[in-house]
Write an enzyme that holds these catalytic residues in place. Structure first.
Site, short mmCIF file in Angstrom:
data_model
loop_
_atom_site.label_atom_id
_atom_site.label_comp_id
_atom_site.label_asym_id
_atom_site.label_seq_id
_atom_site.Cartn_x
_atom_site.Cartn_y
_atom_site.Cartn_z
N GLN A 144 -3.20 2.62 -2.87
CA GLN A 144 -2.20 2.96 -1.85
C GLN A 144 -2.61 4.16 -1.00
O GLN A 144 -2.29 4.23 0.17
CB GLN A 144 -0.84 3.23 -2.51
CG GLN A 144 0.30 3.40 -1.51
CD GLN A 144 1.63 3.63 -2.20
OE1 GLN A 144 1.73 3.61 -3.41
NE2 GLN A 144 2.67 3.85 -1.41
N TYR A 153 -5.60 -0.29 -13.24
CA TYR A 153 -5.06 0.28 -12.01
C TYR A 153 -6.15 0.26 -10.93
O TYR A 153 -7.23 0.83 -11.09
CB TYR A 153 -4.57 1.72 -12.20
CG TYR A 153 -3.39 1.86 -13.13
CD1 TYR A 153 -2.63 0.76 -13.54
CD2 TYR A 153 -3.01 3.10 -13.62
CE1 TYR A 153 -1.54 0.90 -14.38
CE2 TYR A 153 -1.93 3.26 -14.46
CZ TYR A 153 -1.20 2.15 -14.85
OH TYR A 153 -0.13 2.31 -15.70
N SER A 196 2.55 0.27 -24.93
CA SER A 196 3.31 0.29 -23.68
C SER A 196 4.08 -1.01 -23.53
O SER A 196 3.49 -2.10 -23.61
CB SER A 196 2.37 0.48 -22.48
OG SER A 196 3.09 0.43 -21.25
N PRO A 230 10.41 6.91 -13.48
CA PRO A 230 11.68 7.63 -13.65
C PRO A 230 12.53 7.68 -12.39
O PRO A 230 13.74 7.89 -12.48
CB PRO A 230 11.23 9.03 -14.08
CG PRO A 230 9.86 9.17 -13.52
CD PRO A 230 9.25 7.81 -13.63
N LYS A 242 15.79 7.40 -0.23
CA LYS A 242 15.18 7.17 1.09
C LYS A 242 15.35 5.74 1.59
O LYS A 242 15.10 5.47 2.77
CB LYS A 242 13.70 7.54 1.05
CG LYS A 242 12.83 6.69 0.14
CD LYS A 242 11.40 7.24 0.14
CE LYS A 242 10.51 6.53 -0.85
NZ LYS A 242 9.15 7.13 -0.88
#
Length: 335
Positions: A27, A54, A152, A207, A216
């Site tokens: 990104q 990732y 996870s 979170p 936003k």
């Protein structure tokens, strides 16, 4: 920066950790990523979380470069294994001994370190015997390539079974990394009580619900340029479930509560997560250094009971609590 123990282990971590999922290597550009890591260090963050998958390994590489030259003993570096990297052939994913042993070595090369502090099973693997997985993790620990083991997005019964094997193998299974925020509370009824019993802590991701809890995003308005909702590399798909009108309307009700507490919306959301005593650290991500600076102000903040109750009332109709929502991928077919 507040420092907490990871579960009941002796490993201490920063209450706010920095993660580079959906940012580094995808990104945001590398210079911006390096600036965010530098800001995290300047703010007292010592715990950094990544994964081999990732940005198809690029995130680990960027993090390794960003942390090069830092005192290794002063950092806690976490990474994960499960998802495929590279061409995605039949042994390129999962928690087989082959994939774990090959993946840890590749991750260490990219991270420019000889060990990680926490090596995590990124999902539960239904195709590999749990005994094989835990024995491979034990060998990783005994070889000095990881100090601790975590999981996870595992369910309570999966965590319990793994913990029993970890005790037999004399390795420290100390944590779970689930999604957790004031809209997504699926760990509260089963996973958290199990982990409390076993002495494991939560290192939670998202979170701020991938930015939705910052306020936003507005009903009837275009998404802000450069936000995760406009990121066609993957962020837009992950955030889409939070962009429904009923959710955004409820999030707006949090604004006066944040103002009352003297916090930004993001700080309120992170402080709420850290209020859970089983949460050892909350992972934040950032595309700009100022986002890091804003989020870390939540460390050490205590929300009073009345405010916690008002938050619950504001978002109650859109909160997801079903523990069955924690689901690892089903069997994958190769052909």
């Amino acid at each position: 920066m507040e420092i907490r123990n990871l579960g009941k282990s002796g490993l201490k971590v920063s209450a706010i950790s920095y993660g580079n999922w959906l940012t580094h290597g995808s990104q945001v550009e590398e210079d911006a990523a390096l600036a965010c890591v530098r800001q995290a260090l300047d703010e007292g963050i010592t715990t950094f979380d990544t994964a081999d998958v990732y940005a198809n390994t690029a995130a680990e590489t960027v993090l390794g470069k960003a942390l090069a030259g830092e005192r290794r003993e002063g950092l806690e570096i976490f990474t994960k294994v499960y998802w495929p990297t590279g061409p995605g052939a039949h042994n390129d994913h999962g928690l087989s001994r082959k994939h774990i042993m090959e993946s840890i070595d590749a991750s260490l090369r990219r991270l420019q370190t000889d060990h990680v502090d926490l090596y995590q099973a990124h999902r539960y693997d239904h195709e590999t015997p749990l005994e094989e997985t835990m024995e491979a993790f034990a060998d990783v620990v005994h070889a000095g390539k990881a100090h601790y083991i975590g999981v996870s997005e595992w369910r309570a019964e999966e965590i319990r079974a793994a913990h029993a094997l970890a005790r037999e193998l004399r390795i420290p299974l100390v944590s779970n990394q689930p999604q957790y925020n004031l809209l997504w509370r699926v760990i509260e009824s089963e996973v958290v009580p199990t982990c409390e019993e076993l002495g494991m802590g939560q290192v939670v991701w998202s979170p701020i619900a991938q930015g939705v809890l910052t306020g936003k995003y507005r009903v009837g308005q275009d998404h802000p340029a450069g936000s995760r909702a406009t990121d066609e590399k993957g962020g837009d798909k992950m955030i889409s479930r939070w962009l429904q009108d009923d959710v955004l309307q409820r999030v707006e009700k949090l604004e006066p509560l944040a103002e009352q507490a003297g916090l930004s919306m993001a700080q309120l959301a992170v402080a709420w997560v850290l209020q859970n005593p089983n949460v050892s650290s909350a992972i934040i991500g950032a595309s700009r250094p100022e986002q890091v600076s804003d989020n870390v102000k939540a460390a050490g903040v205590r929300l009073d009971d009345d405010l916690m109750a008002a938050i619950d009332e504001a978002v109650a109709p859109v909160v997801e609590r079903d523990p069955a929502k924690t689901v690892s991928p089903a069997r994958r077919e190769f052909g």
